[in-house]
Design a protein around this motif. Structure first.
Motif, PDB file in Angstrom:
ATOM      1  N   ARG A 282       0.837  -1.207   0.000  1.00 40.63           N
ATOM      2  CA  ARG A 282       0.000   0.000   0.000  1.00 40.63           C
ATOM      3  C   ARG A 282       0.867   1.250   0.000  1.00 40.63           C
ATOM      4  O   ARG A 282       0.605   2.216  -0.741  1.00 40.63           O
ATOM      5  CB  ARG A 282      -0.913  -0.018   1.225  1.00 40.63           C
ATOM      6  N   PHE A 283       1.918   1.255   0.826  1.00 38.75           N
ATOM      7  CA  PHE A 283       2.833   2.395   0.890  1.00 38.75           C
ATOM      8  C   PHE A 283       3.505   2.635  -0.457  1.00 38.75           C
ATOM      9  O   PHE A 283       3.567   3.767  -0.942  1.00 38.75           O
ATOM     10  CB  PHE A 283       3.884   2.146   1.975  1.00 38.75           C
ATOM     11  N   LEU A 284       4.013   1.575  -1.086  1.00 37.62           N
ATOM     12  CA  LEU A 284       4.727   1.726  -2.346  1.00 37.62           C
ATOM     13  C   LEU A 284       3.812   2.210  -3.466  1.00 37.62           C
ATOM     14  O   LEU A 284       4.193   3.067  -4.273  1.00 37.62           O
ATOM     15  CB  LEU A 284       5.387   0.397  -2.730  1.00 37.62           C
TER      16      LEU A 284
ATOM     17  N   GLY B  26       5.534   7.489  -7.011  1.00 37.00           N
ATOM     18  CA  GLY B  26       6.040   8.625  -7.773  1.00 37.00           C
ATOM     19  C   GLY B  26       7.132   9.377  -7.047  1.00 37.00           C
ATOM     20  O   GLY B  26       8.036   9.942  -7.674  1.00 37.00           O
ATOM     21  N   ALA B  27       7.093   9.360  -5.713  1.00 39.85           N
ATOM     22  CA  ALA B  27       8.070  10.099  -4.917  1.00 39.85           C
ATOM     23  C   ALA B  27       9.244   9.221  -4.483  1.00 39.85           C
ATOM     24  O   ALA B  27      10.383   9.683  -4.434  1.00 39.85           O
ATOM     25  CB  ALA B  27       7.394  10.701  -3.686  1.00 39.85           C
ATOM     26  N   VAL B  28       8.972   7.941  -4.178  1.00 44.95           N
ATOM     27  CA  VAL B  28      10.013   7.123  -3.547  1.00 44.95           C
ATOM     28  C   VAL B  28      10.683   6.122  -4.491  1.00 44.95           C
ATOM     29  O   VAL B  28      11.738   5.584  -4.154  1.00 44.95           O
ATOM     30  CB  VAL B  28       9.442   6.367  -2.319  1.00 44.95           C
ATOM     31  N   CYS B  29      10.074   5.850  -5.632  1.00 43.52           N
ATOM     32  CA  CYS B  29      10.609   4.806  -6.526  1.00 43.52           C
ATOM     33  C   CYS B  29      11.316   5.403  -7.738  1.00 43.52           C
ATOM     34  O   CYS B  29      11.035   5.053  -8.889  1.00 43.52           O
ATOM     35  CB  CYS B  29       9.493   3.860  -6.964  1.00 43.52           C
ATOM     36  N   GLY B  30      12.243   6.298  -7.494  1.00 42.31           N
ATOM     37  CA  GLY B  30      13.048   6.867  -8.556  1.00 42.31           C
ATOM     38  C   GLY B  30      14.386   6.168  -8.672  1.00 42.31           C
ATOM     39  O   GLY B  30      14.761   5.642  -9.718  1.00 42.31           O
ATOM     40  N   GLU B  31      15.115   6.138  -7.580  1.00 41.31           N
ATOM     41  CA  GLU B  31      16.423   5.475  -7.544  1.00 41.31           C
ATOM     42  C   GLU B  31      16.293   3.961  -7.628  1.00 41.31           C
ATOM     43  O   GLU B  31      17.109   3.275  -8.254  1.00 41.31           O
ATOM     44  CB  GLU B  31      17.152   5.889  -6.256  1.00 41.31           C
ATOM     45  N   ILE B  32      15.273   3.408  -7.002  1.00 47.63           N
ATOM     46  CA  ILE B  32      15.005   1.975  -7.001  1.00 47.63           C
ATOM     47  C   ILE B  32      13.576   1.767  -7.494  1.00 47.63           C
ATOM     48  O   ILE B  32      12.640   2.379  -6.965  1.00 47.63           O
ATOM     49  CB  ILE B  32      15.177   1.384  -5.587  1.00 47.63           C
ATOM     50  N   HIS B  33      13.384   0.918  -8.517  1.00 50.17           N
ATOM     51  CA  HIS B  33      12.042   0.761  -9.081  1.00 50.17           C
ATOM     52  C   HIS B  33      11.142  -0.006  -8.125  1.00 50.17           C
ATOM     53  O   HIS B  33      11.599  -0.676  -7.183  1.00 50.17           O
ATOM     54  CB  HIS B  33      12.092   0.091 -10.460  1.00 50.17           C
ATOM     55  N   LEU B  34       9.847   0.055  -8.390  1.00 47.33           N
ATOM     56  CA  LEU B  34       8.848  -0.444  -7.449  1.00 47.33           C
ATOM     57  C   LEU B  34       9.040  -1.910  -7.105  1.00 47.33           C
ATOM     58  O   LEU B  34       8.983  -2.305  -5.933  1.00 47.33           O
ATOM     59  CB  LEU B  34       7.446  -0.199  -8.008  1.00 47.33           C
ATOM     60  N   GLY B  35       9.261  -2.763  -8.105  1.00 47.54           N
ATOM     61  CA  GLY B  35       9.421  -4.188  -7.841  1.00 47.54           C
ATOM     62  C   GLY B  35      10.602  -4.489  -6.950  1.00 47.54           C
ATOM     63  O   GLY B  35      10.520  -5.329  -6.038  1.00 47.54           O
ATOM     64  N   GLN B  36      11.719  -3.806  -7.191  1.00 48.48           N
ATOM     65  CA  GLN B  36      12.903  -4.018  -6.369  1.00 48.48           C
ATOM     66  C   GLN B  36      12.682  -3.507  -4.954  1.00 48.48           C
ATOM     67  O   GLN B  36      13.106  -4.128  -3.973  1.00 48.48           O
ATOM     68  CB  GLN B  36      14.110  -3.333  -7.002  1.00 48.48           C
ATOM     69  N   ALA B  37      12.018  -2.363  -4.841  1.00 53.03           N
ATOM     70  CA  ALA B  37      11.715  -1.806  -3.521  1.00 53.03           C
ATOM     71  C   ALA B  37      10.837  -2.769  -2.725  1.00 53.03           C
ATOM     72  O   ALA B  37      11.033  -2.962  -1.517  1.00 53.03           O
ATOM     73  CB  ALA B  37      11.032  -0.450  -3.660  1.00 53.03           C
ATOM     74  N   TRP B  38       9.877  -3.396  -3.411  1.00 49.96           N
ATOM     75  CA  TRP B  38       9.003  -4.373  -2.760  1.00 49.96           C
ATOM     76  C   TRP B  38       9.808  -5.566  -2.238  1.00 49.96           C
ATOM     77  O   TRP B  38       9.612  -6.022  -1.112  1.00 49.96           O
ATOM     78  CB  TRP B  38       7.947  -4.816  -3.752  1.00 49.96           C
ATOM     79  N   GLU B  39      10.743  -6.066  -3.040  1.00 49.08           N
ATOM     80  CA  GLU B  39      11.578  -7.189  -2.621  1.00 49.08           C
ATOM     81  C   GLU B  39      12.429  -6.830  -1.409  1.00 49.08           C
ATOM     82  O   GLU B  39      12.591  -7.635  -0.484  1.00 49.08           O
ATOM     83  CB  GLU B  39      12.476  -7.630  -3.779  1.00 49.08           C
ATOM     84  N   ILE B  40      12.971  -5.612  -1.398  1.00 51.92           N
ATOM     85  CA  ILE B  40      13.811  -5.190  -0.273  1.00 51.92           C
ATOM     86  C   ILE B  40      12.983  -5.057   1.004  1.00 51.92           C
ATOM     87  O   ILE B  40      13.402  -5.488   2.087  1.00 51.92           O
ATOM     88  CB  ILE B  40      14.517  -3.860  -0.603  1.00 51.92           C
ATOM     89  N   MET B  41      11.776  -4.474   0.886  1.00 48.53           N
ATOM     90  CA  MET B  41      10.916  -4.344   2.063  1.00 48.53           C
ATOM     91  C   MET B  41      10.528  -5.713   2.594  1.00 48.53           C
ATOM     92  O   MET B  41      10.510  -5.934   3.813  1.00 48.53           O
ATOM     93  CB  MET B  41       9.674  -3.515   1.721  1.00 48.53           C
TER      94      MET B  41
END
Length: 261
Positions: free
Chosen positions: A228-230, A235-250
């Motif tokens: 939900r957060f991602l 648009g604000a947080v997934c610039g340096e790291i794309h959404l899918g990768q950010a999800w895996e890290i979280m």
């Protein structure tokens, strides 16, 4: 009613902080540095007590001040907040108008790009929307916090293992203990621009630490809340790291927390 400002600072001198922050109430300052010392200051008819300590961690600083608080209302503060004239009266009046409230969240304008909330009207704060509020927006009935034996986590926040989240966990613990929290459309100050002590960008550490935090905050709902957060802030947080990768890290952070809780 009486009020004390509880200030978490680093290498802060009480007179300098009082001037920069425009303190106009009693206050307790816990300043982290390289020494242990205690001093008091009379300032505009108020008493400011300053505890210097060598240990690091914002949660530790807040616990030191909270355990020493004696006023009926404690207003949490960071050293980069500048207060508006009459903030003490605004906070006390808000509590007088809401006798059922144990916690109140006020408007403190954050620096551009760091805004997470703005109270346009009064309302109840619940577990699912309490994570947006920083500690410096919060005032509490001191006796109620002491009665419930609620303190700040030493795992999260500036100077701790995980970069932020001690505020969300504290608020969550208050709600779990049955305390009543409300937001109010009352402005009491703004954040002075300075370099963050913990935020270095939306990088791997940011998402990993947030995954750990969400497991502590939301338990079995951690993955759903992370997604939900991602989706809400991509648009604000997934610039340096794309959404899918950010999800895996979280999710990796969530898994680590599951093994330690």
């Amino acid at each position: 009613m009486t009020l004390q400002l509880l200030v978490a600072a680093v290498n802060g001198a009480p007179r300098e902080l009082a001037e920069k922050m425009r303190i106009d109430s009693d206050a307790i300052i816990v300043s982290q540095g390289e020494r242990y010392a205690y001093e008091t200051l009379r300032w505009k008819g108020h008493e400011i007590r300053c505890f210097h300590m060598a240990e690091r961690g914002v949660g530790l600083s807040r616990n030191h001040s909270l355990l020493r608080a004696t006023a009926e209302i404690s207003l949490f503060a960071d050293e980069d907040i500048i207060y508006e004239p009459g903030y003490e009266q605004k906070v006390l009046q808000a509590f007088e108008e809401r006798p059922a409230a144990d916690l109140l969240f006020f408007n403190v304008q954050a620096m551009p790009g760091r805004e997470t909330y703005h109270n346009e009207k009064s309302g109840r704060v619940r577990w699912y929307n309490c994570g947006r509020y920083p500690t410096y927006s919060l005032a509490v009935r001191t006796r109620r916090i002491h009665q419930k034996n609620i303190t700040f986590s030493l795992l999260f926040g500036g100077g701790a293992r995980y970069s932020n989240g001690e505020d969300s966990l504290f608020i969550r613990d208050c709600l779990r203990a049955g305390l009543r929290a409300y937001k109010v459309p009352v402005a009491i100050g703004h954040e002075r621009e300075r370099e963050s002590t913990w935020f270095t960008g939306y990088n791997e550490k940011f998402f990993y630490d947030r995954g750990v935090l969400y497991r502590y905050l939301y338990g079995a709902l951690a993955r759903a809340m992370a997604l939900r957060f991602l989706l809400a802030h991509r648009g604000a947080v997934c610039g340096e790291i794309h959404l899918g990768q950010a999800w895996e890290i979280m999710c990796r952070g969530i898994r680590e927390a599951e093994g330690s809780i």
